[in-house]
Scaffold this active site. Sequence first.
Site, PDB file in Angstrom:
ATOM      1  N   ASN A  18     -49.455 -18.160  21.388  1.00  0.00           N
ATOM      2  CA  ASN A  18     -49.371 -18.192  22.870  1.00  0.00           C
ATOM      3  C   ASN A  18     -48.946 -19.601  23.235  1.00  0.00           C
ATOM      4  O   ASN A  18     -49.749 -20.534  23.187  1.00  0.00           O
ATOM      5  CB  ASN A  18     -50.752 -17.858  23.433  1.00  0.00           C
ATOM      6  N   ASN A  69     -47.860 -19.245  34.923  1.00  0.00           N
ATOM      7  CA  ASN A  69     -47.220 -18.197  34.130  1.00  0.00           C
ATOM      8  C   ASN A  69     -45.707 -18.346  34.151  1.00  0.00           C
ATOM      9  O   ASN A  69     -45.159 -19.144  34.929  1.00  0.00           O
ATOM     10  CB  ASN A  69     -47.604 -16.821  34.724  1.00  0.00           C
ATOM     11  N   CYS A  78     -57.073 -20.118  31.107  1.00  0.00           N
ATOM     12  CA  CYS A  78     -56.173 -19.864  29.976  1.00  0.00           C
ATOM     13  C   CYS A  78     -56.897 -20.294  28.703  1.00  0.00           C
ATOM     14  O   CYS A  78     -57.106 -21.498  28.490  1.00  0.00           O
ATOM     15  CB  CYS A  78     -54.881 -20.662  30.171  1.00  0.00           C
ATOM     16  N   GLY A  79     -57.294 -19.318  27.903  1.00  0.00           N
ATOM     17  CA  GLY A  79     -58.112 -19.633  26.732  1.00  0.00           C
ATOM     18  C   GLY A  79     -57.333 -20.355  25.646  1.00  0.00           C
ATOM     19  O   GLY A  79     -57.774 -21.394  25.133  1.00  0.00           O
ATOM     20  N   ASN A  80     -56.155 -19.833  25.283  1.00  0.00           N
ATOM     21  CA  ASN A  80     -55.362 -20.529  24.258  1.00  0.00           C
ATOM     22  C   ASN A  80     -54.895 -21.876  24.800  1.00  0.00           C
ATOM     23  O   ASN A  80     -54.814 -22.863  24.064  1.00  0.00           O
ATOM     24  CB  ASN A  80     -54.156 -19.670  23.851  1.00  0.00           C
ATOM     25  N   HIS A 172     -59.015  -8.835  33.852  1.00  0.00           N
ATOM     26  CA  HIS A 172     -58.530  -8.119  32.665  1.00  0.00           C
ATOM     27  C   HIS A 172     -58.897  -6.638  32.751  1.00  0.00           C
ATOM     28  O   HIS A 172     -59.989  -6.299  33.203  1.00  0.00           O
ATOM     29  CB  HIS A 172     -59.128  -8.721  31.390  1.00  0.00           C
ATOM     30  N   ASN A 204     -54.220  -8.644  33.966  1.00  0.00           N
ATOM     31  CA  ASN A 204     -53.822  -8.775  32.555  1.00  0.00           C
ATOM     32  C   ASN A 204     -54.363  -7.548  31.832  1.00  0.00           C
ATOM     33  O   ASN A 204     -55.539  -7.190  32.030  1.00  0.00           O
ATOM     34  CB  ASN A 204     -54.449 -10.040  31.959  1.00  0.00           C
ATOM     35  N   GLU A 222     -49.492  -9.662  29.840  1.00  0.00           N
ATOM     36  CA  GLU A 222     -50.100 -10.640  30.747  1.00  0.00           C
ATOM     37  C   GLU A 222     -49.497 -10.575  32.148  1.00  0.00           C
ATOM     38  O   GLU A 222     -48.271 -10.460  32.310  1.00  0.00           O
ATOM     39  CB  GLU A 222     -49.907 -12.053  30.204  1.00  0.00           C
ATOM     40  N   CYS A 231     -53.769 -13.931  23.776  1.00  0.00           N
ATOM     41  CA  CYS A 231     -54.356 -14.250  25.076  1.00  0.00           C
ATOM     42  C   CYS A 231     -55.839 -14.515  24.845  1.00  0.00           C
ATOM     43  O   CYS A 231     -56.573 -13.597  24.442  1.00  0.00           O
ATOM     44  CB  CYS A 231     -54.156 -13.076  26.034  1.00  0.00           C
ATOM     45  N   GLY A 232     -56.255 -15.749  25.044  1.00  0.00           N
ATOM     46  CA  GLY A 232     -57.636 -16.117  24.734  1.00  0.00           C
ATOM     47  C   GLY A 232     -58.632 -15.454  25.668  1.00  0.00           C
ATOM     48  O   GLY A 232     -59.637 -14.874  25.223  1.00  0.00           O
ATOM     49  N   THR A 233     -58.356 -15.511  26.960  1.00  0.00           N
ATOM     50  CA  THR A 233     -59.259 -14.847  27.909  1.00  0.00           C
ATOM     51  C   THR A 233     -59.225 -13.340  27.688  1.00  0.00           C
ATOM     52  O   THR A 233     -60.245 -12.660  27.826  1.00  0.00           O
ATOM     53  CB  THR A 233     -58.854 -15.155  29.361  1.00  0.00           C
ATOM     54  N   GLY A 234     -58.047 -12.840  27.274  1.00  0.00           N
ATOM     55  CA  GLY A 234     -57.930 -11.401  26.980  1.00  0.00           C
ATOM     56  C   GLY A 234     -58.764 -11.007  25.787  1.00  0.00           C
ATOM     57  O   GLY A 234     -59.430  -9.962  25.783  1.00  0.00           O
TER      58      GLY A 234
END
Length: 288
Positions: A18, A69, A78-80, A172, A204, A222, A231-234
């Site tokens: 990502n 985005n 954004c986790g990643n 999500h 997402n 996303e 997707c980290g949060t995903g």
Amino acid sequence: MRDSKTKLRFTKMQGIGNDYIYFSTFGQWINNPEALAVRLSDRHFGIGGDGVILVAPSKVADAQMKMYNRDGTEGKMCGNGIRCVGKFLYDHGMVNIKEKDEITIETLSGIKSLKAYTTDGEVKTLRVDMGKAILDPKLIPVDLSGDKVVDRRVTIGMQDYRITCVSMGNPHCVVFVDSDIDNINLEEIGPLFENDPIFPERVNTEFVTVLNEKTIKMRVWERGSGETWACGTGACAVAVAACENGFCKKGDDIKIKLKGGDLIINYTDETVYMTGNAEKVYEGEVEV
Ligand SMILES: N[C@H](CCC[C@H](N)C(=O)O)C(=O)O
């Protein structure tokens, strides 16, 4: 008279595929990040990436992350990306790993804490306290009945699905499928979920196969960026949804297998921990 161009320093970074274009605003001014994200994310006419992330000063944390985005819309978390922001601070000497291996990053979804781990002296892996998972439909208003949206039947694009909705600061929609997720036509159904009116802030969407109670495979469409390799949060939302549906257990380390690599997620009532890599690809300058 030609408009004067500005040279901006950037770092291309990725967390399990990502990839974002990172700009520090500690020493340079970014005028229009939304337009920059649209222009530079293009993989043919720009630098190429899933969006743009600003590493900015903060009054309440070691730094602030602002994420945009591919379509220029600003995401709330954004986790990643936050793992790469942490690595960015260490790589650029803005935080000394020998003095502190835990840092905080301000986001639109609150202040997140990160713990950095080094390999041969370089920060390569970080564990993020992603905060409490939110199952409240008022935050992901699929249904205002006030019930959690867990295993809820909906019709999207004239097709029935069973969805579980989770917010990690960003919305999500998790869809468990029995078929091989590699064969799903994400280009076709991804936008149908992203733009369905039951998600007024868009959403997402993760398509998921549970391999066993500690291993899950997923793909993600996303909001604002299309299919990304991770997707980290995903991944956090998927682990939460899997526990809420009884496929996995709270408190276990759950391996989430994404196109670009694996993340380890641990979901408890108090918070969600995400552990994964953060890599620099290259640094450069771009004229805008
Ligand atoms: N790739 C990011 C999520 C971006 C979410 C963004 N698409 C939005 O919510 O608008 C991650 O690693 O968590």
